[in-house]
Design a protein around this motif. Structure first.
Motif, PDB file in Angstrom:
ATOM      1  N   PHE A   1       0.830  -1.206   0.000  1.00 19.19           N
ATOM      2  CA  PHE A   1       0.000   0.000   0.000  1.00 19.19           C
ATOM      3  C   PHE A   1       0.865   1.257   0.000  1.00 19.19           C
ATOM      4  O   PHE A   1       0.642   2.183  -0.786  1.00 19.19           O
ATOM      5  CB  PHE A   1      -0.936  -0.004   1.210  1.00 19.19           C
ATOM      6  CG  PHE A   1      -1.697   1.277   1.379  1.00 19.19           C
ATOM      7  CD1 PHE A   1      -2.740   1.603   0.532  1.00 19.19           C
ATOM      8  CD2 PHE A   1      -1.350   2.170   2.391  1.00 19.19           C
ATOM      9  CE1 PHE A   1      -3.429   2.794   0.686  1.00 19.19           C
ATOM     10  CE2 PHE A   1      -2.031   3.367   2.543  1.00 19.19           C
ATOM     11  CZ  PHE A   1      -3.080   3.681   1.683  1.00 19.19           C
ATOM     12  N   LEU A   2       1.860   1.293   0.880  1.00 18.82           N
ATOM     13  CA  LEU A   2       2.733   2.468   0.960  1.00 18.82           C
ATOM     14  C   LEU A   2       3.499   2.679  -0.348  1.00 18.82           C
ATOM     15  O   LEU A   2       3.659   3.818  -0.804  1.00 18.82           O
ATOM     16  CB  LEU A   2       3.686   2.340   2.141  1.00 18.82           C
ATOM     17  CG  LEU A   2       3.030   2.353   3.520  1.00 18.82           C
ATOM     18  CD1 LEU A   2       4.057   2.067   4.608  1.00 18.82           C
ATOM     19  CD2 LEU A   2       2.299   3.663   3.775  1.00 18.82           C
ATOM     20  N   THR A   3       3.940   1.598  -0.959  1.00 11.54           N
ATOM     21  CA  THR A   3       4.624   1.691  -2.244  1.00 11.54           C
ATOM     22  C   THR A   3       3.686   2.264  -3.304  1.00 11.54           C
ATOM     23  O   THR A   3       4.080   3.139  -4.088  1.00 11.54           O
ATOM     24  CB  THR A   3       5.154   0.311  -2.685  1.00 11.54           C
ATOM     25  OG1 THR A   3       6.039  -0.179  -1.685  1.00 11.54           O
ATOM     26  CG2 THR A   3       5.866   0.381  -4.018  1.00 11.54           C
ATOM     27  N   CYS A   4       2.445   1.786  -3.319  1.00 12.80           N
ATOM     28  CA  CYS A   4       1.460   2.289  -4.292  1.00 12.80           C
ATOM     29  C   CYS A   4       1.179   3.774  -4.075  1.00 12.80           C
ATOM     30  O   CYS A   4       1.068   4.537  -5.043  1.00 12.80           O
ATOM     31  CB  CYS A   4       0.162   1.490  -4.194  1.00 12.80           C
ATOM     32  SG  CYS A   4       0.314  -0.184  -4.837  1.00 12.80           S
ATOM     33  N   VAL A   5       1.063   4.200  -2.823  1.00 14.13           N
ATOM     34  CA  VAL A   5       0.823   5.617  -2.532  1.00 14.13           C
ATOM     35  C   VAL A   5       1.989   6.463  -3.034  1.00 14.13           C
ATOM     36  O   VAL A   5       1.786   7.487  -3.696  1.00 14.13           O
ATOM     37  CB  VAL A   5       0.586   5.840  -1.010  1.00 14.13           C
ATOM     38  CG1 VAL A   5       0.612   7.320  -0.663  1.00 14.13           C
ATOM     39  CG2 VAL A   5      -0.734   5.210  -0.584  1.00 14.13           C
ATOM     40  N   LEU A   6       3.211   6.038  -2.740  1.00 16.33           N
ATOM     41  CA  LEU A   6       4.386   6.784  -3.205  1.00 16.33           C
ATOM     42  C   LEU A   6       4.446   6.849  -4.729  1.00 16.33           C
ATOM     43  O   LEU A   6       4.709   7.912  -5.304  1.00 16.33           O
ATOM     44  CB  LEU A   6       5.667   6.158  -2.661  1.00 16.33           C
ATOM     45  CG  LEU A   6       5.934   6.364  -1.178  1.00 16.33           C
ATOM     46  CD1 LEU A   6       7.133   5.530  -0.732  1.00 16.33           C
ATOM     47  CD2 LEU A   6       6.177   7.837  -0.872  1.00 16.33           C
ATOM     48  N   LEU A   7       4.194   5.722  -5.379  1.00 13.11           N
ATOM     49  CA  LEU A   7       4.232   5.714  -6.837  1.00 13.11           C
ATOM     50  C   LEU A   7       3.088   6.531  -7.442  1.00 13.11           C
ATOM     51  O   LEU A   7       3.259   7.174  -8.473  1.00 13.11           O
ATOM     52  CB  LEU A   7       4.213   4.280  -7.359  1.00 13.11           C
ATOM     53  CG  LEU A   7       5.483   3.488  -7.078  1.00 13.11           C
ATOM     54  CD1 LEU A   7       5.308   2.017  -7.439  1.00 13.11           C
ATOM     55  CD2 LEU A   7       6.666   4.089  -7.825  1.00 13.11           C
ATOM     56  N   TYR A   8       1.936   6.509  -6.800  1.00 10.30           N
ATOM     57  CA  TYR A   8       0.811   7.307  -7.277  1.00 10.30           C
ATOM     58  C   TYR A   8       1.178   8.792  -7.270  1.00 10.30           C
ATOM     59  O   TYR A   8       1.001   9.496  -8.261  1.00 10.30           O
ATOM     60  CB  TYR A   8      -0.431   7.060  -6.419  1.00 10.30           C
ATOM     61  CG  TYR A   8      -1.580   7.958  -6.802  1.00 10.30           C
ATOM     62  CD1 TYR A   8      -2.379   7.633  -7.890  1.00 10.30           C
ATOM     63  CD2 TYR A   8      -1.852   9.122  -6.100  1.00 10.30           C
ATOM     64  CE1 TYR A   8      -3.431   8.447  -8.266  1.00 10.30           C
ATOM     65  CE2 TYR A   8      -2.894   9.950  -6.469  1.00 10.30           C
ATOM     66  CZ  TYR A   8      -3.681   9.614  -7.548  1.00 10.30           C
ATOM     67  OH  TYR A   8      -4.713  10.439  -7.914  1.00 10.30           O
ATOM     68  N   PHE A   9       1.705   9.256  -6.152  1.00  5.62           N
ATOM     69  CA  PHE A   9       2.066  10.671  -6.067  1.00  5.62           C
ATOM     70  C   PHE A   9       3.299  10.983  -6.914  1.00  5.62           C
ATOM     71  O   PHE A   9       3.447  12.094  -7.412  1.00  5.62           O
ATOM     72  CB  PHE A   9       2.270  11.104  -4.615  1.00  5.62           C
ATOM     73  CG  PHE A   9       0.974  11.231  -3.872  1.00  5.62           C
ATOM     74  CD1 PHE A   9       0.041  12.195  -4.235  1.00  5.62           C
ATOM     75  CD2 PHE A   9       0.673  10.378  -2.825  1.00  5.62           C
ATOM     76  CE1 PHE A   9      -1.167  12.310  -3.564  1.00  5.62           C
ATOM     77  CE2 PHE A   9      -0.539  10.488  -2.142  1.00  5.62           C
ATOM     78  CZ  PHE A   9      -1.457  11.457  -2.521  1.00  5.62           C
ATOM     79  N   GLY A  10       4.160   9.997  -7.085  1.00  9.82           N
ATOM     80  CA  GLY A  10       5.341  10.198  -7.906  1.00  9.82           C
ATOM     81  C   GLY A  10       5.040  10.293  -9.388  1.00  9.82           C
ATOM     82  O   GLY A  10       5.705  11.008 -10.124  1.00  9.82           O
ATOM     83  N   THR A  11       4.010   9.576  -9.837  1.00  7.70           N
ATOM     84  CA  THR A  11       3.672   9.603 -11.257  1.00  7.70           C
ATOM     85  C   THR A  11       2.524  10.556 -11.557  1.00  7.70           C
ATOM     86  O   THR A  11       2.376  11.002 -12.685  1.00  7.70           O
ATOM     87  CB  THR A  11       3.274   8.201 -11.760  1.00  7.70           C
ATOM     88  OG1 THR A  11       2.126   7.747 -11.034  1.00  7.70           O
ATOM     89  CG2 THR A  11       4.416   7.221 -11.599  1.00  7.70           C
ATOM     90  N   GLY A  12       1.683  10.844 -10.557  1.00  7.94           N
ATOM     91  CA  GLY A  12       0.573  11.775 -10.748  1.00  7.94           C
ATOM     92  C   GLY A  12      -0.480  11.288 -11.721  1.00  7.94           C
ATOM     93  O   GLY A  12      -1.166  12.079 -12.337  1.00  7.94           O
ATOM     94  N   ARG A  13      -0.598   9.986 -11.852  1.00  6.85           N
ATOM     95  CA  ARG A  13      -1.553   9.435 -12.816  1.00  6.85           C
ATOM     96  C   ARG A  13      -2.788   8.886 -12.114  1.00  6.85           C
ATOM     97  O   ARG A  13      -2.732   8.418 -11.004  1.00  6.85           O
ATOM     98  CB  ARG A  13      -0.898   8.302 -13.598  1.00  6.85           C
ATOM     99  CG  ARG A  13       0.242   8.772 -14.455  1.00  6.85           C
ATOM    100  CD  ARG A  13       0.665   7.666 -15.389  1.00  6.85           C
ATOM    101  NE  ARG A  13       1.801   8.129 -16.162  1.00  6.85           N
ATOM    102  CZ  ARG A  13       2.967   7.536 -16.185  1.00  6.85           C
ATOM    103  NH1 ARG A  13       3.168   6.453 -15.504  1.00  6.85           N
ATOM    104  NH2 ARG A  13       3.946   8.018 -16.917  1.00  6.85           N
ATOM    105  N   GLY A  14      -3.895   8.916 -12.826  1.00  5.51           N
ATOM    106  CA  GLY A  14      -5.093   8.229 -12.375  1.00  5.51           C
ATOM    107  C   GLY A  14      -5.986   9.050 -11.470  1.00  5.51           C
ATOM    108  O   GLY A  14      -5.579  10.035 -10.882  1.00  5.51           O
TER     109      GLY A  14
END
Length: 143
Positions: A42-55
């Motif tokens: 979950f934490l990895t997904c949150v970081l990647l979400y904010f890092g890529t700004g997609r979706g």
């Protein structure tokens, strides 16, 4: 070619994750290990979400078939079943059975067009491929 490379990476990561999780379980408990896996995922997904700004996060809640949101629940049980199978069979045998089962279930989903997947026609060569994979399990298990 990209799809093949990603699939190979996925298989390697799944095998290694199963081994890592099994070892962590030996020093803690199965649900503690599974919880840690899900939390760090979950934490990895949150970081990647904010890092890529997609979706669009809220788009998940407009999914028509709500049961499709059960992937995380399945993930917890996948972690548990991988740990238990690797502990009982060893990494190679467990992974072989897991992969063959994935092939069979995925083909049945396609064959019957389940869960919104486009339906495909029956092909004898796919049945033969599944039979060969099952035969491989039998050969692999020979002592």
């Amino acid at each position: 070619m990209f799809g093949i490379m990603v699939a190979l990476l996925s298989g390697a990561l799944m095998s290694l994750q199963g081994i890592f999780n099994t070892e962590v379980t030996k020093q803690s408990s199965i649900w503690a290990a599974a919880g840690w896996v899900q939390l760090t995922a979950f934490l990895t997904c949150v970081l990647l979400y904010f890092g890529t700004g997609r979706g669009e996060i809220m788009g998940m809640f407009s999914v028509e078939r709500k049961y499709m949101l059960l992937g995380g629940v399945m993930g917890a049980f996948i972690t548990w079943t991988v740990i238990k199978s690797m502990d009982g069979l060893g990494p190679a045998k467990a992974t072989l059975l897991i992969v063959v089962t994935q092939i069979l279930v995925s083909y049945l989903v396609e064959l019957f067009g389940l869960f919104g997947v486009e339906q495909v026609g029956f092909e004898w060569k796919k049945l033969l491929g599944a039979a060969l994979a099952i035969g491989g399990i039998v050969v692999f298990r020979m002592e």
